[in-house]
Motif scaffolding. Structure first.
Motif, PDB file in Angstrom:
ATOM      1  N   ILE A   8       0.840  -1.195   0.000  1.00 46.19           N
ATOM      2  CA  ILE A   8       0.000   0.000   0.000  1.00 46.19           C
ATOM      3  C   ILE A   8       0.878   1.250   0.000  1.00 46.19           C
ATOM      4  O   ILE A   8       2.051   1.198   0.356  1.00 46.19           O
ATOM      5  CB  ILE A   8      -0.976   0.016   1.190  1.00 46.19           C
ATOM      6  N   GLY A   9       0.281   2.345  -0.410  1.00 49.25           N
ATOM      7  CA  GLY A   9       0.989   3.615  -0.416  1.00 49.25           C
ATOM      8  C   GLY A   9       0.153   4.636  -1.154  1.00 49.25           C
ATOM      9  O   GLY A   9      -0.778   4.299  -1.883  1.00 49.25           O
ATOM     10  N   ALA A  10       0.502   5.885  -0.964  1.00 49.07           N
ATOM     11  CA  ALA A  10      -0.212   6.983  -1.609  1.00 49.07           C
ATOM     12  C   ALA A  10      -0.108   6.877  -3.121  1.00 49.07           C
ATOM     13  O   ALA A  10       0.797   6.215  -3.642  1.00 49.07           O
ATOM     14  CB  ALA A  10       0.383   8.315  -1.148  1.00 49.07           C
ATOM     15  N   PRO A  11      -1.011   7.554  -3.853  1.00 47.79           N
ATOM     16  CA  PRO A  11      -0.824   7.653  -5.307  1.00 47.79           C
ATOM     17  C   PRO A  11       0.558   8.263  -5.547  1.00 47.79           C
ATOM     18  O   PRO A  11       0.927   9.229  -4.886  1.00 47.79           O
ATOM     19  CB  PRO A  11      -1.925   8.629  -5.741  1.00 47.79           C
ATOM     20  N   GLY A  12       1.343   7.673  -6.421  1.00 52.87           N
ATOM     21  CA  GLY A  12       2.673   8.201  -6.702  1.00 52.87           C
ATOM     22  C   GLY A  12       3.752   7.718  -5.749  1.00 52.87           C
ATOM     23  O   GLY A  12       4.894   8.152  -5.841  1.00 52.87           O
ATOM     24  N   SER A  13       3.430   6.805  -4.837  1.00 58.82           N
ATOM     25  CA  SER A  13       4.422   6.317  -3.872  1.00 58.82           C
ATOM     26  C   SER A  13       5.441   5.379  -4.519  1.00 58.82           C
ATOM     27  O   SER A  13       6.500   5.134  -3.956  1.00 58.82           O
ATOM     28  CB  SER A  13       3.747   5.600  -2.703  1.00 58.82           C
ATOM     29  N   GLY A  14       5.107   4.846  -5.692  1.00 60.28           N
ATOM     30  CA  GLY A  14       6.005   3.918  -6.369  1.00 60.28           C
ATOM     31  C   GLY A  14       5.686   2.464  -6.096  1.00 60.28           C
ATOM     32  O   GLY A  14       6.401   1.569  -6.538  1.00 60.28           O
ATOM     33  N   LYS A  15       4.586   2.200  -5.394  1.00 55.29           N
ATOM     34  CA  LYS A  15       4.263   0.830  -4.985  1.00 55.29           C
ATOM     35  C   LYS A  15       4.139  -0.138  -6.153  1.00 55.29           C
ATOM     36  O   LYS A  15       4.598  -1.273  -6.074  1.00 55.29           O
ATOM     37  CB  LYS A  15       3.006   0.808  -4.118  1.00 55.29           C
ATOM     38  N   THR A  16       3.538   0.309  -7.260  1.00 53.65           N
ATOM     39  CA  THR A  16       3.370  -0.581  -8.418  1.00 53.65           C
ATOM     40  C   THR A  16       4.719  -0.893  -9.047  1.00 53.65           C
ATOM     41  O   THR A  16       5.028  -2.063  -9.321  1.00 53.65           O
ATOM     42  CB  THR A  16       2.426   0.054  -9.455  1.00 53.65           C
ATOM     43  N   THR A  17       5.535   0.115  -9.272  1.00 52.04           N
ATOM     44  CA  THR A  17       6.861  -0.091  -9.863  1.00 52.04           C
ATOM     45  C   THR A  17       7.698  -0.999  -8.975  1.00 52.04           C
ATOM     46  O   THR A  17       8.348  -1.934  -9.462  1.00 52.04           O
ATOM     47  CB  THR A  17       7.569   1.267 -10.054  1.00 52.04           C
ATOM     48  N   ASP A  18       7.693  -0.749  -7.668  1.00 51.36           N
ATOM     49  CA  ASP A  18       8.464  -1.572  -6.738  1.00 51.36           C
ATOM     50  C   ASP A  18       8.036  -3.038  -6.835  1.00 51.36           C
ATOM     51  O   ASP A  18       8.871  -3.944  -6.953  1.00 51.36           O
ATOM     52  CB  ASP A  18       8.267  -1.093  -5.287  1.00 51.36           C
ATOM     53  N   ALA A  19       6.737  -3.274  -6.795  1.00 47.17           N
ATOM     54  CA  ALA A  19       6.216  -4.645  -6.836  1.00 47.17           C
ATOM     55  C   ALA A  19       6.538  -5.326  -8.164  1.00 47.17           C
ATOM     56  O   ALA A  19       6.881  -6.517  -8.193  1.00 47.17           O
ATOM     57  CB  ALA A  19       4.706  -4.638  -6.581  1.00 47.17           C
ATOM     58  N   GLN A  20       6.444  -4.577  -9.278  1.00 42.26           N
ATOM     59  CA  GLN A  20       6.769  -5.146 -10.591  1.00 42.26           C
ATOM     60  C   GLN A  20       8.210  -5.619 -10.632  1.00 42.26           C
ATOM     61  O   GLN A  20       8.504  -6.727 -11.101  1.00 42.26           O
ATOM     62  CB  GLN A  20       6.557  -4.105 -11.698  1.00 42.26           C
ATOM     63  N   ILE A  21       9.123  -4.793 -10.160  1.00 45.85           N
ATOM     64  CA  ILE A  21      10.553  -5.133 -10.193  1.00 45.85           C
ATOM     65  C   ILE A  21      10.832  -6.342  -9.309  1.00 45.85           C
ATOM     66  O   ILE A  21      11.555  -7.267  -9.712  1.00 45.85           O
ATOM     67  CB  ILE A  21      11.417  -3.920  -9.769  1.00 45.85           C
ATOM     68  N   ILE A  22      10.266  -6.355  -8.116  1.00 38.92           N
ATOM     69  CA  ILE A  22      10.488  -7.483  -7.200  1.00 38.92           C
ATOM     70  C   ILE A  22       9.973  -8.783  -7.804  1.00 38.92           C
ATOM     71  O   ILE A  22      10.648  -9.817  -7.753  1.00 38.92           O
ATOM     72  CB  ILE A  22       9.833  -7.200  -5.830  1.00 38.92           C
ATOM     73  N   VAL A 169       8.104   1.161   4.782  1.00 36.65           N
ATOM     74  CA  VAL A 169       9.350   1.373   4.053  1.00 36.65           C
ATOM     75  C   VAL A 169       9.390   2.823   3.582  1.00 36.65           C
ATOM     76  O   VAL A 169       8.384   3.342   3.091  1.00 36.65           O
ATOM     77  CB  VAL A 169       9.417   0.415   2.825  1.00 36.65           C
ATOM     78  N   ASP A 170      10.534   3.466   3.713  1.00 35.43           N
ATOM     79  CA  ASP A 170      10.721   4.844   3.257  1.00 35.43           C
ATOM     80  C   ASP A 170      10.716   4.863   1.732  1.00 35.43           C
ATOM     81  O   ASP A 170      11.630   4.342   1.091  1.00 35.43           O
ATOM     82  CB  ASP A 170      12.048   5.385   3.803  1.00 35.43           C
ATOM     83  N   GLY A 171       9.679   5.470   1.145  1.00 38.06           N
ATOM     84  CA  GLY A 171       9.523   5.501  -0.302  1.00 38.06           C
ATOM     85  C   GLY A 171      10.128   6.720  -0.972  1.00 38.06           C
ATOM     86  O   GLY A 171       9.893   6.954  -2.158  1.00 38.06           O
ATOM     87  N   GLU A 172      10.895   7.511  -0.239  1.00 39.19           N
ATOM     88  CA  GLU A 172      11.477   8.726  -0.806  1.00 39.19           C
ATOM     89  C   GLU A 172      12.960   8.553  -1.127  1.00 39.19           C
ATOM     90  O   GLU A 172      13.686   9.525  -1.275  1.00 39.19           O
ATOM     91  CB  GLU A 172      11.240   9.915   0.132  1.00 39.19           C
ATOM     92  N   ARG A 173      13.402   7.317  -1.260  1.00 35.88           N
ATOM     93  CA  ARG A 173      14.782   7.018  -1.646  1.00 35.88           C
ATOM     94  C   ARG A 173      14.795   6.587  -3.105  1.00 35.88           C
ATOM     95  O   ARG A 173      13.789   6.671  -3.796  1.00 35.88           O
ATOM     96  CB  ARG A 173      15.341   5.915  -0.738  1.00 35.88           C
ATOM     97  N   THR A 174      15.940   6.084  -3.571  1.00 39.40           N
ATOM     98  CA  THR A 174      16.013   5.612  -4.951  1.00 39.40           C
ATOM     99  C   THR A 174      15.200   4.325  -5.086  1.00 39.40           C
ATOM    100  O   THR A 174      15.015   3.584  -4.105  1.00 39.40           O
ATOM    101  CB  THR A 174      17.463   5.323  -5.388  1.00 39.40           C
TER     102      THR A 174
END
Length: 190
Positions: A8-22, A169-174
């Motif tokens: 979960i995360g706010a719109p724009g948090s990167g959750k979809t991209t993170d999950a896709q890569i993992i 998880v801190d979502g404001e990193r790379t």
């Protein structure tokens, strides 16, 4: 036994991209479903259900509970892997409770963890307006989506925290740092 990892995360948090890569990095053991992608696929199909969904998403509002839960549970049941990453769910207390109710009656599926990708509202807004993928990526719709995300967040966090399932998880990193942390954490749960 299928293990679900809700991201979960706010719109724009990167959750979809993170999950896709993992999921790509662990294709032999994990599969990823984005709630948004599942719903967008239904809209793209042109079905009656898709038109109904579009009527809600085009305004930044939540899709009715029974449609979302049926979509999520169907994806889990048909998942070809035992570890299922689902991002963008739950987005309301009702969605959380509905999934919990369904899973309580099953012994073949359980939530292994709920991972929250945490970003500030300012970062989320910059990311969403910077990507502008579609009609739902404008300032007015973003503000509504952010409100819809934040209203139930404390209750959702408390519910999963009380079950020792919430991991922030801190979502404001790379992206690399975020993905590495989430991936390492998931591997401790499977």
């Amino acid at each position: 036994m299928k293990k679900i990892f809700l991201i979960i995360g706010a719109p724009g948090s990167g959750k979809t991209t993170d999950a896709q890569i993992i999921a790509q990095n662990n294709a032999e053991t994990m599969i990823h479903y984005s709630t948004g992608d599942l719903l967008r696929a239904e809209v793209a199909s042109g079905s009656e259900r898709g038109r109904l969904i579009e009527g809600f998403t085009s305004k930044g509002n939540l899709v009715p509970l029974e449609i979302v839960v049926d979509t999520i549970v169907g994806a889990i049941e048909n998942a070809p892997k035992s570890n299922v990453l689902i991002d963008g769910y739950p987005r309301s207390v009702e969605q959380m409770e509905a999934l919990d109710k369904v899973l309580k009656n099953r012994d073949d599926v359980k939530i292994a963890s709920v991972i929250e990708v945490v970003v500030s509202e300012a970062v989320a807004c910059d990311r969403v307006l910077g990507r502008a993928r579609g009609d739902d990526d404008n300032a007015e719709v973003f503000q509504n989506r952010m409100r819809v995300y934040l209203e139930p967040l404390a209750e959702i966090e408390n519910f999963y925290q009380s079950q020792n399932l919430l991991h922030k998880v801190d979502g404001e990193r790379t992206i690399d740092e975020i993905v590495r942390d989430i991936e390492q954490y998931i591997k401790t749960k499977i």
